[in-house]
Design a protein around this motif. Structure first.
Motif, mmCIF file in Angstrom:
data_model
loop_
_atom_site.group_PDB
_atom_site.id
_atom_site.type_symbol
_atom_site.label_atom_id
_atom_site.label_comp_id
_atom_site.label_asym_id
_atom_site.label_seq_id
_atom_site.Cartn_x
_atom_site.Cartn_y
_atom_site.Cartn_z
ATOM 1 N N ASP B 49 0.874 -1.171 0.000
ATOM 2 C CA ASP B 49 0.000 0.000 0.000
ATOM 3 C C ASP B 49 0.908 1.217 0.000
ATOM 4 N N HIS B 51 0.554 4.010 1.410
ATOM 5 C CA HIS B 51 0.642 4.731 2.675
ATOM 6 C C HIS B 51 0.800 3.837 3.898
ATOM 7 N N LEU B 52 1.101 2.562 3.699
ATOM 8 C CA LEU B 52 1.322 1.684 4.855
ATOM 9 C C LEU B 52 2.771 1.220 4.838
ATOM 10 N N HIS B 180 -0.106 23.100 -2.409
ATOM 11 C CA HIS B 180 0.510 22.013 -3.194
ATOM 12 C C HIS B 180 -0.520 21.452 -4.180
ATOM 13 N N GLN B 182 -1.134 18.058 -4.898
ATOM 14 C CA GLN B 182 -1.415 16.615 -4.789
ATOM 15 C C GLN B 182 -2.887 16.406 -4.473
ATOM 16 N N ASP B 184 -4.787 13.766 -4.191
ATOM 17 C CA ASP B 184 -5.151 12.745 -3.192
ATOM 18 C C ASP B 184 -4.896 13.233 -1.764
ATOM 19 N N VAL B 185 -3.889 14.101 -1.607
ATOM 20 C CA VAL B 185 -3.618 14.632 -0.259
ATOM 21 C C VAL B 185 -4.716 15.611 0.147
ATOM 22 N N ASP B 188 -7.709 13.673 1.222
ATOM 23 C CA ASP B 188 -7.516 13.144 2.570
ATOM 24 C C ASP B 188 -7.607 14.241 3.635
ATOM 25 N N GLN B 189 -7.100 15.439 3.269
ATOM 26 C CA GLN B 189 -7.141 16.524 4.258
ATOM 27 C C GLN B 189 -8.582 17.002 4.482
ATOM 28 N N THR B 192 -10.191 14.354 6.609
ATOM 29 C CA THR B 192 -9.732 14.359 7.995
ATOM 30 C C THR B 192 -10.217 15.583 8.769
ATOM 31 N N GLN B 193 -10.209 16.745 8.099
ATOM 32 C CA GLN B 193 -10.466 17.972 8.855
ATOM 33 C C GLN B 193 -11.894 18.507 8.734
ATOM 34 N N GLU B 196 -14.677 13.892 8.563
ATOM 35 C CA GLU B 196 -14.614 12.939 9.681
ATOM 36 C C GLU B 196 -15.122 13.513 11.016
ATOM 37 N N GLU B 239 -12.445 7.048 13.081
ATOM 38 C CA GLU B 239 -12.509 5.887 12.199
ATOM 39 C C GLU B 239 -12.224 4.635 13.026
#
Lengths: 189, 320
Positions: B49, B51-52, B180, B182, B184-185, B188-189, B192-193, B196, B239
């Motif tokens: 993955d 990110h893993l 930036h 990206q 996908d970032v 995700d941000q 997350t912010q 979620e 999560e």
């Protein structure tokens, strides 16, 4: 001067952003289970006290800030300049009235304070949590009035004014909490 | 060394709650006919993955093994070998993940049922949450609905600029610095912010139908928009579990492995072995199935009303 990678990020780091020093006061690692790592930071500007919220991506970095804390002694005030001396090497440092801000109210010549240097230059001064100052001027209290929840203004030796209980008289020494500016007690002398 | 350094960070009351919840979790699966299984932590194979980051273990004979990031490879091998409904409660390891809601070593509960649809798997997850937390059944919300509601964007169609516009509107951009690029970032941000923190507030929420590029080991349902048949359980903005309608196509997994390794290399991460006994099992034939992984420590955190993992673990990573 070093850099901190996101994996080094933690509370208490001193970093430089846009040429100013910041203290990392909060750092939360956030990552969706299968997503990108994010580092949520709260950073306090060490000069102005303002707080910045910033989120960094894994792999980003911040420059470390050359910040040093020293123990010093307050010497004197000359117009809008306050002069301090480091206790160990007698080096003298000056702060402007603007930099000292409200803290001038707690200063007394010879008092020990802590100072912060950024790239070798002084940026802030913090007085001890409690200071003792002599009252030089205040209205007399009404006779027999011993209530402590009623206050009156009193001028102290450095020219600052604090709210004090009615029974305080000129010549009394009072203890003040410098974090709140509140009167704590009369000091027996 | 101070006296405090050897003591657990969780109090005894919480450690007792933890033990009781472990028992209730086993009871939940036993009542539904799931077989408890027990597979190796250390394996030649590992999930690839982007990110893993798995922990590598080098043996004296120079072989390199990996500590599992989840037990999914081994459990799917059991399914391909004929298991019908299995669960296990074990440890997983993910390097770099340390924080108030992350610990490099953590307790994971994972289960699989052959023949199960994604809807049935979401129902079982909701039942499990109700059984262990008592906060009611989970509401279901698609990933797209959640993003529309809380970030004002369509996560499947939005361009990088659309995501940046949403971030700007919500005060997430840095002053004095160009954002930036990206995509996908940013996704995700925003997740997350903005998203979620709003999930699982009134009661548990299951988010489902993820962007196709976040499929991991889930099947992708053709669109438009194509979505990954993936679902996650959220309670109080946290999560707790991640489930898949499992990918069964070995050649598709080979292709994802190849692409993920390229992305890992570009991100400066090590390239991981692409062949695995899971691929062998999938070539033999994995039954249509769903699987879910649940962060047990976080579940205890919610049940205990705690806000950090330190409060529910005896010895979190910094004092392990």
């Amino acid at each position: 001067m070093g850099t901190y990678k996101t994996s080094d990020f933690r509370k208490g780091l001193k970093v430089q952003i846009d040429g100013e020093p910041y203290l990392m006061i909060e750092m939360n690692f956030r990552k969706p289970g299968k997503g990108n790592a994010l580092y949520e930071c709260k950073l306090r500007n060490l000069i102005r006290g303002t707080v910045l919220s910033r989120t960094y991506r894994g792999g980003e970095s911040l420059e470390s800030a050359d910040v040093e804390e020293i123990d010093a002694q307050y010497l004197y005030r000359q117009a809008d300049t306050f002069v301090f001396m480091e206790n160990t090497n007698y080096e003298q440092y000056e702060l402007s009235a603007e930099q000292v801000d409200e803290n001038w109210k707690y200063l007394k010549e010879g008092m020990g304070v802590s100072m912060m240097l950024y790239n070798g230059n002084p940026i802030t001064m913090t007085p001890p949590n409690h200071v003792e100052l002599e009252v030089i001027e205040c209205e007399p209290g009404a006779k027999g009035d011993t209530a402590t929840n009623v206050t009156k203004p009193a001028k102290v030796e450095n020219g600052a004014e604090f709210g004090v209980p009615i029974f305080i008289k000129p010549g009394n020494v009072i203890k003040i909490d410098t974090r709140t500016g509140a009167y704590i007690e009369r000091v027996n002398s | 060394m101070s006296d405090a350094d050897f003591r657990p960070t969780a109090n005894w009351e919480t450690l007792k709650l933890r033990a009781a919840m472990l028992q209730r979790l086993r009871d939940f699966f036993a009542e539904r006919g799931f077989l408890e299984v027990d597979t190796p932590l250390l394996s030649r194979d590992t999930v690839i993955d982007v990110h893993l980051e798995p922990l590598a273990v080098d043996l004296c004979d120079r072989r390199r093994l990996y500590l599992q990031t989840s037990p999914e490879f081994a459990m799917k091998r059991l399914l391909a070998a004929g298991a019908a409904a299995i669960y296990q409660i074990t440890r997983a390891f993910r390097d770099e993940e340390v924080g108030d809601r992350h610990n490099i070593e953590f307790t994971i509960a994972e289960w699989y049922q052959a023949g199960q649809s994604m809807s049935e798997a979401m129902q079982l997850l909701s039942d499990l949450g109700e059984h262990l937390l008592g906060l009611g059944a989970a509401e279901r919300l698609t990933f797209a609905e959640a993003f529309q509601r809380h970030a004002g964007v369509d996560p499947h169609a939005a361009s990088c600029d659309d995501l940046i516009a949403s971030a700007r509107e919500h005060g997430l951009l840095h002053e004095n610095r160009p954002p930036h690029r990206q995509r996908d970032v940013w996704l995700d941000q925003l997740l997350t912010q903005l998203v979620e923190p709003q999930l699982g507030i009134a009661g548990p929420t299951i988010l489902y139908d993820y962007p196709a590029d976040q499929a991991a080991l889930a099947t992708v349902r053709p669109g438009p928009p194509a979505v990954a048949e993936r679902f996650e359980l959220y309670v109080r903005g946290i999560e707790l579990a991640n489930g898949y309608h499992e990918l069964r196509d070995a050649s598709e997994l080979r292709e994802r492995n190849r692409v993920n390794n390229l992305q890992r290399r570009d991100a400066g991460r090590r390239v991981l072995p692409e062949d695995s006994r899971l691929l062998d099992a999938m070539e033999h034939g994995l039954p249509q199935c769903c699987g879910v992984a649940l962060g047990f420590d976080r579940l205890v955190m919610i049940a205990a009303g705690a806000t950090t993992l330190d409060e529910v673990m005896a010895f979190p990573f910094p004092i392990a």
